[in-house]
Design an enzyme around this catalytic site. Structure first.
Site, PDB file in Angstrom:
ATOM      1  NE  ARG A  88     -20.689  59.252   7.893  1.00 27.64           N
ATOM      2  CZ  ARG A  88     -20.152  59.793   6.960  1.00 27.64           C
ATOM      3  NH1 ARG A  88     -18.985  60.468   7.360  1.00 27.64           N
ATOM      4  NH2 ARG A  88     -20.433  59.515   5.662  1.00 27.64           N
ATOM      5  CG  ASP A 148     -17.926  54.743   3.484  1.00 26.36           C
ATOM      6  OD1 ASP A 148     -18.804  55.599   3.306  1.00 26.36           O
ATOM      7  OD2 ASP A 148     -17.383  54.489   4.684  1.00 26.36           O
ATOM      8  NE  ARG A 151     -22.607  58.041  -0.387  1.00 27.70           N
ATOM      9  CZ  ARG A 151     -23.076  58.108   1.133  1.00 27.70           C
ATOM     10  NH1 ARG A 151     -22.252  58.104   2.154  1.00 27.70           N
ATOM     11  NH2 ARG A 151     -24.016  58.397   1.222  1.00 27.70           N
ATOM     12  CG  HIS A 175     -18.939  55.334   7.878  1.00 29.71           C
ATOM     13  ND1 HIS A 175     -19.205  55.599   6.477  1.00 29.71           N
ATOM     14  CD2 HIS A 175     -20.225  55.642   8.152  1.00 29.71           C
ATOM     15  CE1 HIS A 175     -20.266  55.941   6.160  1.00 29.71           C
ATOM     16  NE2 HIS A 175     -21.104  55.977   7.238  1.00 29.71           N
TER      17      HIS A 175
HETATM   18  P1  NAI Z   1     -34.249  58.902  10.181  1.00 32.55           P
HETATM   19  O1  NAI Z   1     -34.457  59.873  11.337  1.00 32.55           O
HETATM   20  O2  NAI Z   1     -34.979  59.072   8.843  1.00 32.55           O
HETATM   21  O3  NAI Z   1     -34.763  57.430  10.816  1.00 32.55           O
HETATM   22  C1  NAI Z   1     -34.385  57.148  12.279  1.00 32.55           C
HETATM   23  C2  NAI Z   1     -35.361  56.524  12.809  1.00 32.55           C
HETATM   24  O4  NAI Z   1     -35.144  55.937  14.138  1.00 32.55           O
HETATM   25  C3  NAI Z   1     -36.606  57.323  13.003  1.00 32.55           C
HETATM   26  O5  NAI Z   1     -37.967  56.909  12.269  1.00 32.55           O
HETATM   27  C4  NAI Z   1     -37.069  57.357  14.343  1.00 32.55           C
HETATM   28  O6  NAI Z   1     -38.190  57.619  15.052  1.00 32.55           O
HETATM   29  C5  NAI Z   1     -36.292  56.099  15.076  1.00 32.55           C
HETATM   30  N1  NAI Z   1     -35.907  55.797  16.274  1.00 32.55           N
HETATM   31  C6  NAI Z   1     -35.204  56.742  16.951  1.00 32.55           C
HETATM   32  N2  NAI Z   1     -35.028  56.184  18.273  1.00 32.55           N
HETATM   33  C7  NAI Z   1     -35.632  54.736  18.433  1.00 32.55           C
HETATM   34  C8  NAI Z   1     -35.705  54.026  19.089  1.00 32.55           C
HETATM   35  N3  NAI Z   1     -35.140  54.226  20.618  1.00 32.55           N
HETATM   36  N4  NAI Z   1     -36.165  52.753  18.909  1.00 32.55           N
HETATM   37  C9  NAI Z   1     -36.862  52.487  17.754  1.00 32.55           C
HETATM   38  N5  NAI Z   1     -36.601  53.571  16.743  1.00 32.55           N
HETATM   39  C10 NAI Z   1     -36.225  54.819  17.057  1.00 32.55           C
HETATM   40  O7  NAI Z   1     -32.880  58.852   9.901  1.00 32.55           O
HETATM   41  P2  NAI Z   1     -31.828  57.845   8.837  1.00 32.55           P
HETATM   42  O8  NAI Z   1     -31.670  58.818   7.808  1.00 32.55           O
HETATM   43  O9  NAI Z   1     -32.867  56.540   8.494  1.00 32.55           O
HETATM   44  O10 NAI Z   1     -30.522  57.492   9.582  1.00 32.55           O
HETATM   45  C11 NAI Z   1     -30.360  56.601  10.537  1.00 32.55           C
HETATM   46  C12 NAI Z   1     -29.293  56.506  11.145  1.00 32.55           C
HETATM   47  O11 NAI Z   1     -28.344  55.816  10.180  1.00 32.55           O
HETATM   48  C13 NAI Z   1     -28.492  57.889  11.368  1.00 32.55           C
HETATM   49  O12 NAI Z   1     -27.785  57.655  12.725  1.00 32.55           O
HETATM   50  C14 NAI Z   1     -27.695  58.033  10.358  1.00 32.55           C
HETATM   51  O13 NAI Z   1     -26.697  58.988  10.584  1.00 32.55           O
HETATM   52  C15 NAI Z   1     -27.149  56.598   9.809  1.00 32.55           C
HETATM   53  N6  NAI Z   1     -26.567  56.447   8.687  1.00 32.55           N
HETATM   54  C16 NAI Z   1     -25.621  55.475   8.871  1.00 32.55           C
HETATM   55  C17 NAI Z   1     -25.082  55.049   7.395  1.00 32.55           C
HETATM   56  C18 NAI Z   1     -23.801  54.279   7.313  1.00 32.55           C
HETATM   57  O14 NAI Z   1     -23.159  54.156   6.417  1.00 32.55           O
HETATM   58  N7  NAI Z   1     -23.575  53.813   8.715  1.00 32.55           N
HETATM   59  C19 NAI Z   1     -25.505  56.037   6.058  1.00 32.55           C
HETATM   60  C20 NAI Z   1     -26.717  56.561   6.340  1.00 32.55           C
HETATM   61  C21 NAI Z   1     -27.216  56.858   7.698  1.00 32.55           C
END
Ligand code: NAI
Length: 308
Positions: A88, A148, A151, A175
């Protein structure tokens, strides 16, 4: 109750779906930088309203923050997710710029908003939002520990061969694959400590499987997971929106709690209408204290990469 979700990707859309199905918000705005994606996902989700019996109005917007004005809660999932083999922490370069810009635009439109940070590396992104906005600390919350812990409970139920709902347990700390601290000593099955049923060796295995829970899914899926992350975020949103005063491990800015200062890391917290209402200091044994201290050192190392 108006909820904005920035990033209509896998996690953002999943979160919107769970929020809608739970039917406590009057309005959900999905916003994304990619032309048409948020509008499309919002429309698709609205077409599930009669199937899933909810009245929440979901709309989408391509980067028009005026549509988010007056949000009570905003979730930040914008940014890139990791690919198999990545940590991450490797996402910091791209995601820090995105999270900083998005949080400032959200606050411009909704000065009273409560922010939930999801983008990774989440503890560092949460810290970044604390450092670059003037919001009081109760209004910036990082989501990681809720996922977490879910899970962890899944892995415990697998080891115990019992329904997940019989199990309780919590993961604190950073995390990250190395930073998570699953509290095996305090986990229970129907209120009985799981140490009564599982050997130390089996519990260590459960803890290790929990820590690499995200990486295991990333390997299988080719990208990071979304159902459990979306459900976990929706739990935090609901606790705040419905003033549930419910405890979740959340990434919070620490000022002496757990002997730690000037970082955001996962600790048990009570969530209610004011956001993060209280950090709960549970009694840790020496081994757990050392683990959280080590975890904090890892988070601080990632924080040091920020250009604030
Ligand atoms: P994804 O790629 O499916 O979605 C991210 C979205 O953000 C995309 O649609 C993209 O166009 C959009 N985006 C990018 N830059 C942007 C901006 N400046 N303004 C508005 N939208 C923008 O990724 P996913 O799988 O949804 O993951 C999103 C984030 O969440 C990642 O950084 C991932 O690592 C994190 N994550 C965190 C978790 C946690 O427990 N904290 C769990 C799962 C994912």
């Amino acid at each position: 109750m108006k909820v904005t979700i920035v990033g209509a990707g896998a996690v953002g859309a999943s979160c919107a779906e769970y929020v809608a199905i739970k039917d406590f918000a009057s309005e959900v705005v999905l916003l994304d930088i990619k032309e048409g994606v948020a509008e499309g996902k919002a429309m698709d989700l609205m077409q599930t309203a009669t199937l899933n019996s909810f009245d929440t109005k979901i709309t989408g917007s391509t980067n028009d923050y005026s549509k988010t004005a007056g949000s009570d809660i905003a979730v930040i999932t914008s940014g890139i997710p990791r690919k198999p083999g990545m940590t991450r922490e490797e996402l910091i370069g791209i995601n820090a710029g995105i999270v900083k810009e998005v949080s400032s635009k959200l606050i411009e439109q909704s000065p009273d908003v409560i922010l939930i940070v999801v983008s990774n590396p989440m503890d560092t992104m949460t810290y970044l939002v604390h450092k670059t906005t003037n919001l009081p600390k109760n209004r910036i919350i990082g989501m990681g520990g809720a996922l977490d812990s879910a899970r962890f409970k899944y892995r415990l139920s697998e080891a115990l061969e019992c329904p997940p709902s019989d199990v309780d347990g919590m993961v604190i700390g950073g995390h990250s694959d190395t930073g998570m601290v699953p509290l095996t000593r305090l986990a229970t099955r129907n209120s009985v400590p799981v140490t009564a049923f599982l050997s130390e060796e089996r519990l260590n295995q459960v803890a290790e499987d929990t820590k690499v829970g995200g990486a295991t899914l990333t390997k299988l899926l080719g990208t990071s997971a979304w159902y459990a992350p979306g459900a976990a975020v929706s739990g935090l949103v609901q606790a705040i929106a419905c003033d549930q005063k419910k405890m979740f491990p959340c990434s919070a800015l620490l000022e002496g709690e757990y002997g730690l200062n000037d970082l955001c890391i996962g600790v048990p917290a009570i969530l209610g209408k004011n956001g993060l209402e209280e950090i709960v200091e549970i009694e840790l044994d020496e081994a757990e204290k050392n683990k959280i201290k080590e975890s904090a050192e890892g988070v601080k190392k990632t924080n040091s990469l920020l250009e604030i």
